[in-house]
Design a protein around this motif. Structure first.
Motif, PDB file in Angstrom:
ATOM      1  N   VAL A 202       0.841  -1.195   0.000  1.00  0.00           N
ATOM      2  CA  VAL A 202       0.000   0.000   0.000  1.00  0.00           C
ATOM      3  C   VAL A 202       0.880   1.250   0.000  1.00  0.00           C
ATOM      4  O   VAL A 202       1.961   1.257   0.604  1.00  0.00           O
ATOM      5  CB  VAL A 202      -0.957  -0.002   1.215  1.00  0.00           C
ATOM      6  N   SER A 206      -2.800   4.982  -2.614  1.00  0.00           N
ATOM      7  CA  SER A 206      -3.698   3.845  -2.845  1.00  0.00           C
ATOM      8  C   SER A 206      -5.131   4.188  -2.430  1.00  0.00           C
ATOM      9  O   SER A 206      -5.354   4.941  -1.482  1.00  0.00           O
ATOM     10  CB  SER A 206      -3.218   2.616  -2.062  1.00  0.00           C
ATOM     11  N   ASP A 207      -6.093   3.611  -3.124  1.00  0.00           N
ATOM     12  CA  ASP A 207      -7.497   3.888  -2.813  1.00  0.00           C
ATOM     13  C   ASP A 207      -7.883   3.409  -1.417  1.00  0.00           C
ATOM     14  O   ASP A 207      -8.718   4.024  -0.747  1.00  0.00           O
ATOM     15  CB  ASP A 207      -8.406   3.212  -3.850  1.00  0.00           C
ATOM     16  N   ASN A 208      -7.279   2.323  -0.969  1.00  0.00           N
ATOM     17  CA  ASN A 208      -7.634   1.733   0.324  1.00  0.00           C
ATOM     18  C   ASN A 208      -6.692   2.137   1.448  1.00  0.00           C
ATOM     19  O   ASN A 208      -6.610   1.480   2.486  1.00  0.00           O
ATOM     20  CB  ASN A 208      -7.646   0.210   0.216  1.00  0.00           C
ATOM     21  N   VAL A 209      -5.957   3.232   1.270  1.00  0.00           N
ATOM     22  CA  VAL A 209      -4.887   3.570   2.205  1.00  0.00           C
ATOM     23  C   VAL A 209      -5.401   3.833   3.613  1.00  0.00           C
ATOM     24  O   VAL A 209      -4.755   3.434   4.598  1.00  0.00           O
ATOM     25  CB  VAL A 209      -4.088   4.788   1.681  1.00  0.00           C
ATOM     26  N   LYS A 210      -6.529   4.485   3.769  1.00  0.00           N
ATOM     27  CA  LYS A 210      -7.005   4.805   5.120  1.00  0.00           C
ATOM     28  C   LYS A 210      -7.338   3.535   5.900  1.00  0.00           C
ATOM     29  O   LYS A 210      -7.082   3.447   7.101  1.00  0.00           O
ATOM     30  CB  LYS A 210      -8.223   5.727   5.050  1.00  0.00           C
ATOM     31  N   ALA A 211      -7.884   2.549   5.213  1.00  0.00           N
ATOM     32  CA  ALA A 211      -8.210   1.283   5.874  1.00  0.00           C
ATOM     33  C   ALA A 211      -6.959   0.479   6.202  1.00  0.00           C
ATOM     34  O   ALA A 211      -6.920  -0.249   7.202  1.00  0.00           O
ATOM     35  CB  ALA A 211      -9.143   0.460   4.996  1.00  0.00           C
ATOM     36  N   GLU A 212      -5.926   0.629   5.377  1.00  0.00           N
ATOM     37  CA  GLU A 212      -4.706  -0.156   5.567  1.00  0.00           C
ATOM     38  C   GLU A 212      -3.690   0.531   6.479  1.00  0.00           C
ATOM     39  O   GLU A 212      -2.747  -0.117   6.947  1.00  0.00           O
ATOM     40  CB  GLU A 212      -4.053  -0.430   4.213  1.00  0.00           C
TER      41      GLU A 212
END
Length: 298
Positions: A202, A206-212
């Motif tokens: 990540v 990345s689109d999912n960065v806050k979750a990761e």
């Protein structure tokens, strides 16, 4: 000044041969006399503007963290809070002295100011805001250059440390290693790798960065902090159990303890550029080192 720190980043031999600039960046800043913040970033090798992305990410993040920290209100030590330290004589005396100075109006912030504990929700709020500001800054640069924000892809590791706790976050690989008095070295987060060890799972873009994004607060006094990009992972972290390699970190801690002002020295840069290190890694290399010197806080 209780905190001593140094940040150095050097171009790896792989990039030197290709005449590519260093794609790592690091910085630190003292906060309110009794705390310190540090940020490290590694630009993605696949990104066209990797070096610029890393530098923008670090400068934006540390500026955001500083603003957030300044909004936190330090409190005077409450005598009632001393009860929990009654079975720790040295710590009890230290806390008692701080309470005594605050009671009689002494204004030295190094003796009477403290943030006490910080909640995990507040920690995440601070780092979420920093991430949002980083992404906004990178997006603005992408618009100027008429390219995708992914061309500025980079990792991000950051921390805030006080005498009472350290709050940290990590996006991507690299490592944050700390040590409390009388304890072993501790890796705060496992590097976020892809399918292969040289892949990153990540980036800040990345689109999912806050979750990761990994975020956590670790209570207690941490005398030594070391942050690095993945260029030094193979020489410092034992990957079979993700344990820090003590012979790597201990000399740096001892060095930080005895050197009055590490930023004025060239030893860390010389180490990063040494043949010994370059035989083990050809990647860009970064070291951000911090040491909490209690004696200077008296």
């Amino acid at each position: 000044m209780a905190w001593k720190a140094i940040a150095r980043f050097c171009t790896g031999t792989k990039h030197q041969k290709r005449n590519i600039e260093c794609q790592d960046y690091a910085a630190w800043e003292l906060l309110k006399d009794y705390a310190i913040a540090g940020v490290v970033s590694d630009g993605a090798g696949c990104a066209k503007y990797a070096a610029q992305g890393a530098e923008i990410a670090v400068k934006t993040a540390i500026s955001s963290i500083k603003r957030s920290f300044e909004q936190l209100n330090p409190v005077l030590v409450d005598a009632r809070s001393l009860v929990r330290y009654r079975h720790q004589p040295l710590l009890f005396v230290s806390k008692l002295c701080r309470w005594f100075f605050s009671l009689f109006g002494f204004k030295n912030p190094k003796k009477v100011r403290s943030l006490g504990e910080i909640s995990d929700s507040k920690t995440r709020e601070i780092f979420n805001l920093a991430l949002e500001q980083v992404r906004l800054s990178l997006q603005q640069q992408a618009v100027k250059r008429q390219c995708s924000i992914d061309e500025f892809a980079c990792t991000l590791l950051a921390f805030i440390a006080t005498p009472d706790w350290i709050a940290a976050m990590q996006i991507g690989d690299g490592f944050i290693v700390v040590r409390q008095p009388n304890n072993n070295y501790q890796l705060l987060f496992q590097p976020q790798k892809g399918e292969f060890i040289n892949e990153v799972a990540v980036f800040v873009t990345s689109d999912n960065v806050k979750a990761e994004m990994k975020v956590q607060t670790f209570p207690g006094k941490h005398k030594f902090i070391c942050v690095s990009t993945d260029g030094l992972e193979l020489v410092s972290i034992r990957f079979r159990d993700f344990q820090p390699y003590k012979p790597f970190f201990q000399p740096f801690e001892e060095y930080m303890e005895i050197i009055p002002d590490p930023e004025q020295e060239t030893d860390i840069e010389d180490f990063l550029n040494s043949e010994q290190v370059n035989r083990r890694t050809n990647d860009d290399k970064t070291l951000l080192l911090c040491f909490y010197d209690e004696e200077s806080n008296v």
